[in-house]
Design an enzyme around this catalytic site. Structure first.
Site, mmCIF file in Angstrom:
data_model
loop_
_atom_site.group_PDB
_atom_site.id
_atom_site.type_symbol
_atom_site.label_atom_id
_atom_site.label_comp_id
_atom_site.label_asym_id
_atom_site.label_seq_id
_atom_site.Cartn_x
_atom_site.Cartn_y
_atom_site.Cartn_z
ATOM 1 N NE ARG A 171 -19.061 -24.528 25.916
ATOM 2 C CZ ARG A 171 -19.461 -24.420 24.661
ATOM 3 N NH1 ARG A 171 -20.579 -23.803 24.390
ATOM 4 N NH2 ARG A 171 -18.752 -24.928 23.668
ATOM 5 N NE ARG A 175 -21.331 -38.731 30.186
ATOM 6 C CZ ARG A 175 -20.467 -38.330 29.245
ATOM 7 N NH1 ARG A 175 -19.214 -38.711 29.278
ATOM 8 N NH2 ARG A 175 -20.865 -37.537 28.269
ATOM 9 N NE ARG A 248 -9.724 -14.351 27.288
ATOM 10 C CZ ARG A 248 -8.525 -13.931 27.655
ATOM 11 N NH1 ARG A 248 -8.236 -12.627 27.690
ATOM 12 N NH2 ARG A 248 -7.592 -14.799 27.988
ATOM 13 N NE ARG A 280 -9.110 -25.821 22.911
ATOM 14 C CZ ARG A 280 -10.430 -25.688 23.010
ATOM 15 N NH1 ARG A 280 -11.143 -26.623 23.598
ATOM 16 N NH2 ARG A 280 -11.040 -24.645 22.529
ATOM 17 C CD GLU A 300 -7.740 -23.296 21.148
ATOM 18 O OE1 GLU A 300 -7.786 -24.305 20.421
ATOM 19 O OE2 GLU A 300 -8.705 -22.905 21.819
ATOM 20 C CE1 TYR A 348 -18.100 -21.281 23.598
ATOM 21 C CE2 TYR A 348 -18.342 -20.915 25.954
ATOM 22 C CZ TYR A 348 -17.675 -21.490 24.905
ATOM 23 O OH TYR A 348 -16.576 -22.271 25.157
ATOM 24 C CG ASP A 350 -21.715 -25.716 21.011
ATOM 25 O OD1 ASP A 350 -20.597 -25.191 21.151
ATOM 26 O OD2 ASP A 350 -22.296 -26.334 21.926
HETATM 27 N N1 UDP Z 1 -12.995 -26.543 30.925
HETATM 28 C C1 UDP Z 1 -12.193 -26.803 32.007
HETATM 29 N N2 UDP Z 1 -11.157 -27.689 31.859
HETATM 30 C C2 UDP Z 1 -10.901 -28.309 30.698
HETATM 31 C C3 UDP Z 1 -11.730 -28.039 29.589
HETATM 32 C C4 UDP Z 1 -12.765 -27.142 29.734
HETATM 33 O O1 UDP Z 1 -12.383 -26.273 33.070
HETATM 34 O O2 UDP Z 1 -9.942 -29.099 30.629
HETATM 35 C C5 UDP Z 1 -14.095 -25.565 31.107
HETATM 36 C C6 UDP Z 1 -13.611 -24.133 30.994
HETATM 37 O O3 UDP Z 1 -14.352 -23.373 31.924
HETATM 38 C C7 UDP Z 1 -14.009 -23.758 29.590
HETATM 39 C C8 UDP Z 1 -15.299 -24.515 29.413
HETATM 40 O O4 UDP Z 1 -15.095 -25.726 30.133
HETATM 41 O O5 UDP Z 1 -14.185 -22.371 29.452
HETATM 42 C C9 UDP Z 1 -15.671 -24.826 27.988
HETATM 43 O O6 UDP Z 1 -14.643 -25.550 27.383
HETATM 44 P P1 UDP Z 1 -14.746 -26.071 25.896
HETATM 45 O O7 UDP Z 1 -13.589 -26.910 25.633
HETATM 46 O O8 UDP Z 1 -16.110 -26.596 25.672
HETATM 47 O O9 UDP Z 1 -14.627 -24.697 25.092
HETATM 48 P P2 UDP Z 1 -14.539 -24.447 23.540
HETATM 49 O O10 UDP Z 1 -14.277 -25.768 22.899
HETATM 50 O O11 UDP Z 1 -15.851 -23.810 23.187
HETATM 51 O O12 UDP Z 1 -13.401 -23.513 23.399
#
Ligand code: UDP
Length: 366
Positions: A171, A175, A248, A280, A300, A348, A350
């Site tokens: 996801r 780059r 989860r 986060r 969170e 999952y 979006d």
């Molecule tokens: N991820 C990570 N480090 C970060 C942010 C995301 O390793 O700082 C990985 C982690 O495996 C996570 C996935 O990216 O489960 C998806 O994160 P995202 O923030 O896209 O999840 P969402 O916003 O759907 O909760």
């Protein structure tokens, strides 16, 4: 009373479906177990700030049709998601890009970064990545994996990265440019005035009853429905008769800081260390470039899911995917019930994919 559709769940999927069916002259009743509409994209105004009550949502899509579609219901701003990650007191840019690599290794050029990552991948000796850990290491090397991925991912999912499917990490973009945009999508932004208004407009003129549980409702209603669109958990619909799917959950700790106008300088700050219990902190005002004198933040915390908790994420590993397939066979036999959304389809998704699926389902009905 006879309706064409009973729609269970007033989230994005159910609301888009209801809107489309109403447009075609079909009668819909929407029931929602929470006491408000909009599902997890619900935003509420506090301190003059639109607060994302069930976790941050940033709209992004590469599908022009979907972008035009949501723009009917709100004005979107120019927000570009660029989270930063804190690891042991240092800040790194996300997603993994030249800013991240430069900070991590003190290098400057893409060539230097690629050289370091290549060496680390060689040392790890992974041929065919079979799980999230191997996938991550074979993309970005061990340093980035250890500092920015491992702790965060294991907190979020509550299990070892070697027991998680590789697709989750795909996801995130990787780059070799100095570009901190978290998404690769062509279109991105946040609705000025929050997300709830989108669902309000979608449901305008449609009968919605909140604080209504599906099973209780069905046991007591005398209304008739041609069809049901169910956006709740598919395993719950079938009374878990094949076993429970895993989800989860999340716990949000919200705090209003009346004296602080800018707490963290960014909407999203990730905490990637295992030892920090939350993944986060969201500072909501930054989604709309807010200049209010106070601020609202949300920590969170990932959480195990038990029956009765809010299911935020499906756990799309092999075991659960196989169980979902069995439920989806049962679902196919339900002649008058359709299943949609993240929970109804155990995906999952979006937001843009949710809208696309709802539009497709509506089209197929007509
Ligand atoms: N991820 C990570 N480090 C970060 C942010 C995301 O390793 O700082 C990985 C982690 O495996 C996570 C996935 O990216 O489960 C998806 O994160 P995202 O923030 O896209 O999840 P969402 O916003 O759907 O909760």
């Amino acid at each position: 009373m006879k309706y064409d559709y009973l729609i269970v769940g007033a989230g994005l999927f159910g609301s888009v479906f209801a809107y489309e069916m109403k447009k075609k002259g079909k009668s819909c009743l929407v029931i929602e177990k929470r006491n408000h509409i909009a599902g997890n994209i619900y935003t509420q105004k506090q301190e003059d700030i639109w607060v994302h009550k069930y976790g941050a949502h940033i709209f992004h899509t590469s599908d022009k049709k979907i972008w035009d579609y949501v723009n009917q219901f709100a004005d979107f701003n120019q927000y570009i998601n660029s989270p930063v990650a804190v690891y042991k007191g240092k800040i790194y840019n996300m997603p993994f890009n030249m800013n991240t690599f430069s900070k991590m290794w003190g290098i400057i050029t893409p060539g230097q970064a690629k050289e370091i990552i290549k060496k680390q991948i060689e040392q790890a000796g992974i041929k065919e990545p079979a799980n999230l850990e191997e996938q991550a290491v074979s993309l970005v090397g061990t340093d980035v994996y250890e500092k920015l991925i491992k702790g965060y991912t294991e907190k979020q999912w509550g299990r070892d990265c070697r027991d998680l499917p590789a697709f989750i990490i795909k996801r995130l973009p990787l780059r070799f440019t100095y570009d901190n945009n978290y998404f690769n999508d062509r279109y991105q932004g946040n609705p000025i005035g929050g997300y709830t208004q989108i669902v309000e407009k979608l449901l305008s003129g449609i009968e919605v009853r909140c604080a209504v549980e599906y099973k209780e409702f069905m046991a007591n209603t005398e209304d008739l429905f041609e069809k049901i669109v169910y956006t709740g958990m598919i395993d719950e619909f079938f009374d878990y008769k094949l076993g429970a799917l895993e989800y989860r959950s999340l716990r949000f700790e919200e705090e209003t800081l009346p004296e602080v106008d800018n707490y963290q300088g960014n909407a999203v700050v990730n905490y990637t260390e295992r030892e920090v219990p939350y993944t986060r902190i969201i500072e909501h005002k930054h989604f709309e470039f807010g200049t209010q004198p106070s601020t609202v933040i949300t920590r969170e915390y990932p959480a195990a899911w038990n029956k009765g908790d809010e299911p935020y994420y499906p756990v799309n590993d092999e075991k659960n995917s196989a169980l979902y397939e069995k439920y989806s066979e049962l679902a196919a036999k339900e002649r008058n019930v359709l299943f949609g959304g993240r929970l109804g389809q155990y995906k999952y998704y979006d937001m843009d994919k949710v809208i696309r699926e709802a539009l497709l389902m509506a089209e197929a009905q007509l």
